[in-house]
Every structure is written in structure tokens, then in C-alpha cells.
Design a protein around this motif. Structure first.
Motif, PDB file in Angstrom:
ATOM      1  N   TYR A 289      -4.720   5.423   0.682  1.00  0.00           N
ATOM      2  CA  TYR A 289      -4.968   4.898  -0.636  1.00  0.00           C
ATOM      3  C   TYR A 289      -6.393   4.024  -0.318  1.00  0.00           C
ATOM      4  O   TYR A 289      -6.844   3.370   0.532  1.00  0.00           O
ATOM      5  CB  TYR A 289      -3.835   3.450  -0.474  1.00  0.00           C
TER       6      TYR A 289
ATOM      7  N   LEU B 143      -5.505   7.501  -5.254  1.00  0.00           N
ATOM      8  CA  LEU B 143      -4.593   8.117  -4.444  1.00  0.00           C
ATOM      9  C   LEU B 143      -5.047   9.438  -3.881  1.00  0.00           C
ATOM     10  O   LEU B 143      -5.243   9.999  -4.641  1.00  0.00           O
ATOM     11  CB  LEU B 143      -3.120   7.863  -5.101  1.00  0.00           C
TER      12      LEU B 143
ATOM     13  N   PRO C 246      -7.384   1.649  -7.867  1.00  0.00           N
ATOM     14  CA  PRO C 246      -6.843   2.282  -6.948  1.00  0.00           C
ATOM     15  C   PRO C 246      -6.799   3.748  -7.004  1.00  0.00           C
ATOM     16  O   PRO C 246      -6.709   4.321  -8.090  1.00  0.00           O
ATOM     17  CB  PRO C 246      -5.531   1.928  -6.753  1.00  0.00           C
TER      18      PRO C 246
ATOM     19  N   TYR D  19       2.450   9.341 -10.793  1.00  0.00           N
ATOM     20  CA  TYR D  19       1.274   8.913  -9.991  1.00  0.00           C
ATOM     21  C   TYR D  19      -0.051  10.060  -9.945  1.00  0.00           C
ATOM     22  O   TYR D  19       0.471  11.079 -10.024  1.00  0.00           O
ATOM     23  CB  TYR D  19       1.518   8.435  -8.610  1.00  0.00           C
TER      24      TYR D  19
ATOM     25  N   GLN E 244      -9.119   1.668  -2.336  1.00  0.00           N
ATOM     26  CA  GLN E 244      -9.647   0.534  -3.327  1.00  0.00           C
ATOM     27  C   GLN E 244     -10.533  -0.487  -2.580  1.00  0.00           C
ATOM     28  O   GLN E 244     -10.305  -0.900  -1.548  1.00  0.00           O
ATOM     29  CB  GLN E 244      -8.277  -0.166  -3.844  1.00  0.00           C
TER      30      GLN E 244
ATOM     31  N   ILE F 271      -0.110  10.054   1.572  1.00  0.00           N
ATOM     32  CA  ILE F 271      -1.371   9.211   0.591  1.00  0.00           C
ATOM     33  C   ILE F 271      -2.378   8.274   1.490  1.00  0.00           C
ATOM     34  O   ILE F 271      -2.012   7.576   2.442  1.00  0.00           O
ATOM     35  CB  ILE F 271      -0.519   8.355  -0.483  1.00  0.00           C
TER      36      ILE F 271
ATOM     37  N   MET G 112       0.866  -1.097  -0.039  1.00  0.00           N
ATOM     38  CA  MET G 112      -0.012  -0.021  -0.059  1.00  0.00           C
ATOM     39  C   MET G 112       0.954   1.166  -0.089  1.00  0.00           C
ATOM     40  O   MET G 112       1.958   1.225   0.665  1.00  0.00           O
ATOM     41  CB  MET G 112      -0.870   0.119   1.359  1.00  0.00           C
ATOM     42  N   ILE G 113       0.608   2.404  -0.714  1.00  0.00           N
ATOM     43  CA  ILE G 113       1.222   3.507  -0.985  1.00  0.00           C
ATOM     44  C   ILE G 113       0.876   4.408   0.259  1.00  0.00           C
ATOM     45  O   ILE G 113      -0.266   4.660   0.496  1.00  0.00           O
ATOM     46  CB  ILE G 113       0.961   4.118  -2.206  1.00  0.00           C
TER      47      ILE G 113
END
Length: 209
Positions: free
Chosen positions: A53, A64, A62, A26, A55, A51, A1-2
Motif C-alpha cells: 500500500y 495498491l 492510494p 480494487y 500513499q 498488497i 492499511m490493505i
């Protein structure tokens, strides 16, 4: 995960940016209060964002969502815990600084909350009922430094380039000022010394000098 990204601002739109990180771009959605601080930035500037994230089964692609402070992301996570406020609605709603929203919630003041996009009287009361008593921390978020106005950026770039032309490249002060002024007239909106040097050079080449 970002959870965090740091890179170069490549593109700005009304509600999102494109951030280049190690040759990967991104797309990041940003709430209005975040975009207010990013909008004056020039493309190519360095930018870092915390960020969120997003989803789910209903949102398989996804998404962001970016914030300049970790506390802003934490507030966002609390805000979307309110019934009927999901991440996508929250991104559009958050148009004023977090600390103002937090103080309104703590003060049970629906006025500022109803200024948020898509938030009416009923939802404002839901927000207060869900979050009141939990917002003290967020009401203390510091104001981020305002980005310099475009005129200030241009003035600073002009001063730097003029100084180099005189002290390092041997031009007379008046001559250097004329070269810089002409370059900025040809290309308004120049925001960095590098851009300005390039335009000064183009002008001299065009004049056969």
C-alpha cells in the motif's frame, strides 16, 4: 492499511488489474513478472494477492501494488530502499522473476539488472551496493506453476461439456462432439465449461432444436 486481497479477476490491462472483492473493485498495479502469471487467467477466475500500500504527501491517491507471494512483496520493499528507486519506478522495472534479480545481486552481475526497465549501469551498481548479501532468501523463491495454455483450457472445457451431454443429457457421442465443436467455432476463446454450455445452448436454440 490493505495488505492482502482475495476476489474475482474483473479486468486486465497492461500493468494493472481490477479485482472484485465483496462488491468493491480494487485497481491494483502489478509488476511485469506478476502480470506474466496473471495474463493467461480468464476473467472471472479467483485471484489472491499480497498488497503493498503506497500513499504519501506527494502521492495522496492510494496506490495498491500486488504480488502473488508474500516474499515477493518483501523483496519489493527491499528493492525500493535503493536510492532513486521509488515504488512507481520499481513496478515498471521488475519485469523478470524475483529470484533471477536476487541471484544477479548476490553474484554482483549487472547484466540481468540492466535488462530491467529504466535500470542502467549506474543504478545497477547502486542496487548491488545496497542489497548484496541480503538476497539469499529471495533467490530461493519457487517458480509458480505456469497457467495452462488457452488451448489446454479449451480442450478441458470441451471434454467436460461433451461428457455431460452424453452421460447426463442423453446425446450420442458424435452428436455431442459436433455441438461442442460448432459452439467453439462460433465463439473462439471460450475458457470455462459454463461458457461453453451457454454457447451450445444458444446454438441449439438458434437451430430451432
Amino acid at each position: 492499511m490493505i495488505a492482502y486481497l482475495e476476489g474475482t479477476l474483473l479486468k486486465k490491462e497492461a500493468d494493472r488489474i481490477l479485482l472484485l472483492v465483496h462488491q468493491v473493485g480494487y485497481e491494483i498495479l502489478v509488476p511485469g513478472f506478476v502480470m506474466d502469471t496473471i495474463a493467461p487467467m480468464a476473467l472471472g477466475e479467483h485471484l489472491s494477492l499480497y498488497i503493498y500500500y503506497y500513499q504519501t504527501e506527494h502521492q495522496p491517491r492510494p496506490v495498491l501494488i500486488g504480488f502473488q507471494l508474500e516474499a515477493e512483496r518483501e523483496f519489493f520493499q527491499a528493492f525500493i530502499s535503493v536510492e532513486a528507486i521509488g515504488p512507481m519506478k520499481a513496478v515498471k522495472a521488475l519485469t523478470i522473476p524475483v529470484k533471477e534479480i536476487a541471484r544477479a545481486i548476490e553474484n554482483r552481475d549487472t547484466g540481468p539488472l540492466k535488462r530491467l526497465n529504466g535500470i542502467g549501469e549506474r543504478t545497477a551498481h547502486k542496487i548491488i551496493a545496497t542489497l548484496q548479501g541480503k538476497m539469499g532468501k529471495f533467490s530461493l523463491i519457487r517458480d509458480l506453476p505456469e497457467a495452462p495454455a488457452a488451448s489446454e483450457i479449451e480442450s478441458d472445457a470441451a471434454a467436460q461439456v461433451t461428457e455431460v451431454l452424453v452421460e447426463q443429457l442423453g446425446h450420442r457421442p458424435g452428436e455431442a462432439k459436433e455441438m461442442v465443436d460448432a459452439a467453439m467455432q462460433r465463439k473462439p476463446g471460450i475458457s470455462t465449461p459454463e461458457e461453453l454450455f451457454e454457447e451450445v445452448y444458444r446454438g441449439q436454440v438458434g437451430n430451432g432444436q
